[in-house]
Design an enzyme around this catalytic site. Structure first.
Site, PDB file in Angstrom:
ATOM      1  N   LYS A  47       1.381  -1.246  -0.373  1.00  0.00           N
ATOM      2  CA  LYS A  47      -0.120  -0.142   0.121  1.00  0.00           C
ATOM      3  C   LYS A  47       0.965   1.102  -0.160  1.00  0.00           C
ATOM      4  O   LYS A  47       1.707   1.615   0.753  1.00  0.00           O
ATOM      5  CB  LYS A  47      -0.707   0.561   1.511  1.00  0.00           C
ATOM      6  N   GLU A  61       9.045   1.937  11.184  1.00  0.00           N
ATOM      7  CA  GLU A  61      10.672   2.621  11.184  1.00  0.00           C
ATOM      8  C   GLU A  61       9.645   4.164  10.864  1.00  0.00           C
ATOM      9  O   GLU A  61       8.858   4.443   9.761  1.00  0.00           O
ATOM     10  CB  GLU A  61      10.992   2.890   9.414  1.00  0.00           C
ATOM     11  N   CYS A  69      12.665  11.739   7.656  1.00  0.00           N
ATOM     12  CA  CYS A  69      12.168  11.264   9.170  1.00  0.00           C
ATOM     13  C   CYS A  69      14.412  11.817   9.898  1.00  0.00           C
ATOM     14  O   CYS A  69      13.638  11.533  11.244  1.00  0.00           O
ATOM     15  CB  CYS A  69      12.296   9.800   8.641  1.00  0.00           C
ATOM     16  N   GLU A 114       8.177  15.338  16.402  1.00  0.00           N
ATOM     17  CA  GLU A 114       8.234  15.881  15.296  1.00  0.00           C
ATOM     18  C   GLU A 114       7.549  16.630  13.974  1.00  0.00           C
ATOM     19  O   GLU A 114       6.095  16.720  14.272  1.00  0.00           O
ATOM     20  CB  GLU A 114       8.436  14.176  14.532  1.00  0.00           C
TER      21      GLU A 114
END
Length: 491
Positions: free
Chosen positions: A175, A250, A284, A385
């Site tokens: 996906k 991750e 990231c 973040e």
């Protein structure tokens, strides 16, 4: 306008309810494609196709050399279509052309790396106390692997999962991010072209909370590999407990970049700029927290701010552009909300902070490179973040304080150290609680080396031999070469 369909059991399909989603060019807000919006029923069809294909052995029972041949062919086709793929990635995601070119080169290299790796002689045998027993280990595919990727590296993240999963002999249910599916679809077109058997590689489009959740919950899926936010990673992990499937996550990062006072200032500033503003900060592992030793703090900040203000922002396909747009209006608004939070918390805004509305960019999703100083460790812009072109710069006295600040967040994905003292560099890196680290550089990534984090930045590793092992099970085999009675029971 492109019409994007799902790929299930070797066929291109619309959504079972015919729903579609507009795919937007973030540089101008225009619709570039309509993508099928998959349903739970579509996800189940893909899962069952992958299950049937795996159980049949049509892929898993091929030799490593036979699977490698397919992977090499995919790499060759990607290389042949390099320019087209770069154009599509810029259009779909907003990356600069240079960033997209790097991603395509890495994608080609990744397929070739895993094709070579699985044909490298391997295996283990063990010297055990019984001389009649031959003890060995073999590695086998996990089974059906669910692969869910984010929007920031549409091609690269796709290949980082698809290549090792297929190399190991698994079948896949993939996906892509719902807002950036274009180049991933091209990969599936190539897989069809080279003859990957029907059911081996399946792709579902649609909302992550619907499709991703269904894949993670399914008892017919044996492994799930997810890249994305920590919040979503928790949901994936919980969903995967139903059949205790193998899991690789991750997740987010809030990575520190520690700069000591013995560095070449221009090099440190240049590398730090790249560390945060590459990919518009939508990375990231971005060095979103710069920690600078007090002796050069003021000098560093002045030079960093000066250069940040001169970064050329614009559409990724324009010549000379150094930073592209934010991927979507929703993400842009989220970043702007954090900038407001930083100001309300009392941080000093030294550069940027605004949406760019001039020079024809008013219809796109552009934000100025943004720099905050005079921040405190407990501020949200330091702890959370942001995933955009926003950086905080903090001051430290010595190694001890640098490490306290660096490790003082929930994340542990990446981090860097800049110093001319080699012993100090290693000493500090060893105490940094992060999985990906750099000394006197930032961001270099290699398919041969593992990628993943500590703490709330995830579980498991992508890339290298570790990435292959994420999609393998280890089987112990004990072979009695001199069969005889066990002799345990006397009656």
């Amino acid at each position: 306008m492109m019409k994007l369909r799902m790929y299930i059991n070797g066929e291109w399909k619309d959504s079972s309810n015919k729903a579609v989603r507009d795919i937007i060019n973030p540089a101008n807000g225009e619709v570039i494609a309509q993508a099928a919006e998959g349903t739970i029923e579509d996800a189940e069809a893909a899962i069952q196709a992958a299950r049937k294909a795996f159980d049949s052995g049509i892929w898993s029972e091929l030799t490593a050399a036979e699977r490698a041949k397919y992977l090499y062919q995919i790499a060759d086709k990607l290389e042949e279509q390099f320019e087209e793929l770069v154009d599509l990635e810029v259009l779909d995601n907003g990356k600069t052309r240079g960033e997209a070119e790097f991603d395509m080169e890495d994608a080609v290299a990744c397929f070739r790396y895993y094709a070579g790796l699985i044909t490298t002689p391997g295996g283990e045998t063990f010297e055990v106390p019984d001389p009649d027993i031959q003890s060995m280990v073999v590695r086998e595919p996990v089974g059906v692997a669910g692969l869910v990727v984010p929007w920031n590296f549409p091609m690269l993240m796709s290949v980082w999962k698809i290549a090792p999963a297929l190399a190991a002999g698994n079948t896949i249910v993939f996906k892509p991010a719902e807002i950036t599916p274009v180049t991933a679809i091209k990969v599936f077109e190539i897989m069809e072209e080279v003859g990957i058997p029907a059911g081996v590689a399946n792709m579902i489009l649609g909302e992550g909370g619907v499709i991703g959740q269904a894949v993670a919950e399914s008892h017919d899926v044996d492994a799930i590999s997810f890249t994305g936010s920590t919040q979503t990673g928790r949901k994936i992990m919980q969903a995967a407990t139903g059949n205790l499937k193998k899991i690789s996550l991750e997740l987010g990062g809030k990575s520190p970049n520690m700069i000591f006072d013995d560095v070449d200032l221009e090099i440190a500033v240049d590398q730090a700029l790249f560390g945060i503003f590459f990919g518009a900060g939508q990375v990231c592992s971005a060095g979103s927290r710069i920690l600078v030793q007090e002796g050069i703090y003021d000098q560093f900040v002045d030079r960093f701010v000066e250069r940040a203000k001169n970064i050329k922002v614009g559409p990724g396909n324009e010549e000379g552009v150094e930073m592209g747009p934010i991927v979507s209006e929703r993400q842009m608004k989220n970043i702007l909300s954090y900038i407001k939070i930083g100001q309300e918390e009392g941080a000093v805004l030294r550069a940027g902070g605004n949406r760019i509305m001039n020079r024809g960019m008013d219809k796109g999703f552009f934000i100025e490179p943004t720099v905050f100083t005079d921040v405190k460790q407990n501020m949200r812009i330091v702890q959370e973040e942001i995933f955009g072109p926003v950086v905080t710069i903090q001051k430290f006295k010595d190694e001890k304080e640098a490490l306290e600040l660096a490790n003082g967040v929930d994340y542990g994905l990446a981090g860097g150290v800049f110093t001319s003292d080699g012993a100090r560099a290693l000493r500090v890196i060893k105490k940094l609680r992060a999985g990906i680290t750099w000394i006197n550089t930032y961001h270099p990534t290699f398919v041969e080396a593992p990628w993943g984090g500590y703490k709330q930045s995830g579980i498991g590793r992508s890339l290298g031999t570790y990435g292959l092992e994420d999609f393998q099970e280890v089987k112990q085999i004990n072979n009695n070469m001199n069969p005889g009675m066990a002799g345990w029971f006397k009656s």
